[in-house]
Design a protein around this motif. Sequence first.
Motif, short mmCIF file in Angstrom:
data_model
loop_
_atom_site.label_atom_id
_atom_site.label_comp_id
_atom_site.label_asym_id
_atom_site.label_seq_id
_atom_site.Cartn_x
_atom_site.Cartn_y
_atom_site.Cartn_z
N GLY A 101 0.81 -1.21 0.00
CA GLY A 101 0.00 0.00 0.00
C GLY A 101 0.84 1.26 0.00
O GLY A 101 0.46 2.28 -0.56
N MET A 102 2.01 1.19 0.63
CA MET A 102 2.91 2.34 0.69
C MET A 102 3.41 2.73 -0.70
O MET A 102 3.71 3.89 -0.97
CB MET A 102 4.08 2.04 1.62
N PHE A 103 3.49 1.75 -1.62
CA PHE A 103 4.02 1.99 -2.96
C PHE A 103 2.95 1.79 -4.04
O PHE A 103 3.27 1.48 -5.18
CB PHE A 103 5.22 1.07 -3.23
N ARG A 104 1.68 1.98 -3.69
CA ARG A 104 0.59 1.64 -4.60
C ARG A 104 0.59 2.49 -5.87
O ARG A 104 0.13 2.04 -6.93
CB ARG A 104 -0.76 1.74 -3.90
N ALA A 105 1.11 3.71 -5.83
CA ALA A 105 1.13 4.56 -7.03
C ALA A 105 2.04 4.00 -8.11
O ALA A 105 1.87 4.29 -9.29
CB ALA A 105 1.56 5.98 -6.67
N LEU A 106 3.00 3.15 -7.72
CA LEU A 106 3.92 2.55 -8.70
C LEU A 106 3.24 1.52 -9.59
O LEU A 106 3.84 1.04 -10.55
CB LEU A 106 5.11 1.91 -7.98
N SER A 107 1.99 1.17 -9.29
CA SER A 107 1.25 0.27 -10.19
C SER A 107 0.93 0.95 -11.51
O SER A 107 0.62 0.28 -12.50
CB SER A 107 -0.05 -0.20 -9.51
N SER A 108 1.00 2.29 -11.56
CA SER A 108 0.79 3.03 -12.82
C SER A 108 2.11 3.04 -13.60
O SER A 108 3.14 3.52 -13.10
CB SER A 108 0.36 4.47 -12.52
N ARG A 109 2.07 2.53 -14.83
CA ARG A 109 3.30 2.37 -15.62
C ARG A 109 4.03 3.69 -15.84
O ARG A 109 5.25 3.78 -15.67
CB ARG A 109 2.97 1.74 -16.98
N ASN A 110 3.30 4.72 -16.22
CA ASN A 110 3.94 6.00 -16.50
C ASN A 110 4.59 6.59 -15.26
O ASN A 110 5.70 7.14 -15.32
CB ASN A 110 2.92 6.99 -17.07
N TYR A 111 3.90 6.47 -14.12
CA TYR A 111 4.49 6.99 -12.89
C TYR A 111 5.71 6.18 -12.49
O TYR A 111 6.69 6.73 -11.99
CB TYR A 111 3.46 6.99 -11.75
N ARG A 112 5.66 4.87 -12.73
CA ARG A 112 6.81 4.01 -12.41
C ARG A 112 8.05 4.42 -13.23
O ARG A 112 9.16 4.48 -12.70
CB ARG A 112 6.44 2.56 -12.67
N LEU A 113 7.84 4.69 -14.51
CA LEU A 113 8.95 5.16 -15.35
C LEU A 113 9.51 6.48 -14.83
O LEU A 113 10.73 6.67 -14.72
CB LEU A 113 8.46 5.34 -16.79
N PHE A 114 8.60 7.39 -14.52
CA PHE A 114 9.00 8.70 -13.99
C PHE A 114 9.79 8.54 -12.69
O PHE A 114 10.81 9.21 -12.49
CB PHE A 114 7.75 9.55 -13.76
N PHE A 115 9.31 7.66 -11.83
CA PHE A 115 9.93 7.45 -10.52
C PHE A 115 11.39 7.01 -10.67
O PHE A 115 12.29 7.53 -9.99
CB PHE A 115 9.13 6.40 -9.75
N VAL A 116 11.63 6.07 -11.58
CA VAL A 116 13.00 5.56 -11.77
C VAL A 116 13.89 6.62 -12.41
O VAL A 116 14.99 6.91 -11.93
CB VAL A 116 12.98 4.28 -12.64
N GLY A 117 13.42 7.22 -13.50
CA GLY A 117 14.24 8.21 -14.19
C GLY A 117 14.53 9.43 -13.34
O GLY A 117 15.66 9.92 -13.29
N GLN A 118 13.51 9.91 -12.64
CA GLN A 118 13.69 11.08 -11.80
C GLN A 118 14.60 10.77 -10.62
O GLN A 118 15.37 11.63 -10.18
CB GLN A 118 12.32 11.57 -11.30
N GLY A 119 14.52 9.55 -10.10
CA GLY A 119 15.36 9.17 -8.98
C GLY A 119 16.84 9.25 -9.33
O GLY A 119 17.66 9.76 -8.55
N ILE A 120 17.20 8.76 -10.51
CA ILE A 120 18.59 8.82 -10.95
C ILE A 120 19.03 10.27 -11.14
O ILE A 120 20.10 10.68 -10.70
CB ILE A 120 18.77 8.02 -12.25
N SER A 121 18.17 11.05 -11.79
CA SER A 121 18.51 12.44 -12.07
C SER A 121 18.65 13.27 -10.80
O SER A 121 19.53 14.13 -10.70
CB SER A 121 17.43 13.05 -12.98
N LEU A 122 17.79 13.01 -9.82
CA LEU A 122 17.85 13.79 -8.58
C LEU A 122 19.12 13.56 -7.79
O LEU A 122 19.61 14.47 -7.11
CB LEU A 122 16.62 13.48 -7.72
N ILE A 123 19.67 12.35 -7.85
CA ILE A 123 20.96 12.11 -7.18
C ILE A 123 22.01 13.03 -7.78
O ILE A 123 22.80 13.67 -7.06
CB ILE A 123 21.37 10.63 -7.32
N GLY A 124 22.02 13.14 -9.11
CA GLY A 124 22.96 14.05 -9.76
C GLY A 124 22.70 15.50 -9.39
O GLY A 124 23.64 16.29 -9.20
N THR A 125 21.43 15.87 -9.29
CA THR A 125 21.08 17.25 -8.92
C THR A 125 21.64 17.62 -7.56
O THR A 125 22.21 18.71 -7.37
CB THR A 125 19.55 17.42 -8.93
#
Length: 439
Positions: free
Chosen positions: A9-33
């Motif tokens: 339930g804590m990660f239920r939004a990740l069931s949406s494919r587009n949000y899941r893609l965003f989550f992974v890509g943004q996570g990598i980019s934010l580390i660099g930021t």
Amino acid sequence: MASVGKLSGMFRALSSRNYRLFFVGQGISLIGTWMQQIALSWLVYRLTDSVFLLGAVTFSSQIPSFLLGPFAGVLADKFNRHKVLLITQALSMLQASTLAALVLTGNIEIWHVLALSAFLGTINGFDIATRQAFVVEMVERREDLSNAIALNSSLFNMARLVGPTIAGLLIAAVGEGLCILINAVSYIAVLASLLLMRLKPFERVQQERKVWQSLKDGFRYAFGFPPIRALIIIVALLSLFGMPFTVLLPVFARDILYGGANTLGYLMGASGFGALSGALFLAQRKSVIGLGKVIICTMLIFGLALIAFSFSKMLLLSLVLMLFSGFGMIVTMASCNTLLQTLVDDDKRGRVMSLYSTAFMGMAPIGSMLAGSVAEQIGVGYTLAGCGLLCAVSIIPFAVNRPKLRRMVQPIYERLGIVPEIATGLQSASNLTAPPEER
């Protein structure tokens, strides 16, 4: 089994494919930021030994959000948000690449930093408002929206935990340039995630109103409705009085705790760990019931932690206090974001979220410049203590005025047909979202 269900339930939004893609890509980019932010702060202080210039760089990077944010909200309501994000992320990559080239070749000067920071701030003025409004398009189920916002905060602060720690070690070993170069490369991940999304065809909403009229309508809607006005004011006060602590951290790391770039990384990492804990705390919540009380408590925690940190001369104690400050700051911000996203009408979402972004990003540079100027006169310790005190005091009127909004919120959510759990939560939490001052 119950714990597994709670975790899913804590990660239920990740069931949406587009949000899941965003989550992974943004996570990598934010580390660099975050790596670039730490590297830039250390570079400026190393080159200038000036607290004022630390504040000036932050001012130049964030003041465009204050000036452009409302117009960016109009753009986010009129144009394809997906394409806008592709453009802003590509331009951010260009900025980081240029900055990395200057640092690695040894040609960097303070005016380069100020100019490129202002350029990035202009990009962010459009990017942040659009990204906030785009969340609702990526999440397939409306009831997962609050979870997606909490996960965004978790992601942001996981990066804030990892990025500064890596940056501190790299700066000590090879200098600031490599951190900035890594940030430039990291934008490939978020651009790829945006390109891989499957979105509904964009349908332009035909509006006869001109940009200025749309802007006035957005202001009238947001500030004419006390619950939305209250949340924006809270974010503005927290950003004005609280965010300058990040500008002053290099001074605490080097001159008070007698450390180096790695010490700065540890302090930012501790703040990030606390913020991550706060974001996960919000992610496991199933509704917004009680978020008003949470906002009051966490604003106080944040302010008191800053006051205590300002007098600490021990690294371990400072790390613990940074953890509490990170927790208080992100829970307050994310709670306001969650309530705003559930309160606002879809056709005005971009404009209202741009005002949220303006309050968040736009007030911070003003606070940073003020804090930098005051710190030159009375020292960073007393300056940060004053910032913490103002944060703690500023939430008192909000708490005193909290009963006013129940009557306002209840009929609106009945008319909009919000699901009962969320509606009940907002009716309860709305008691606590009266404006800090009557305006």
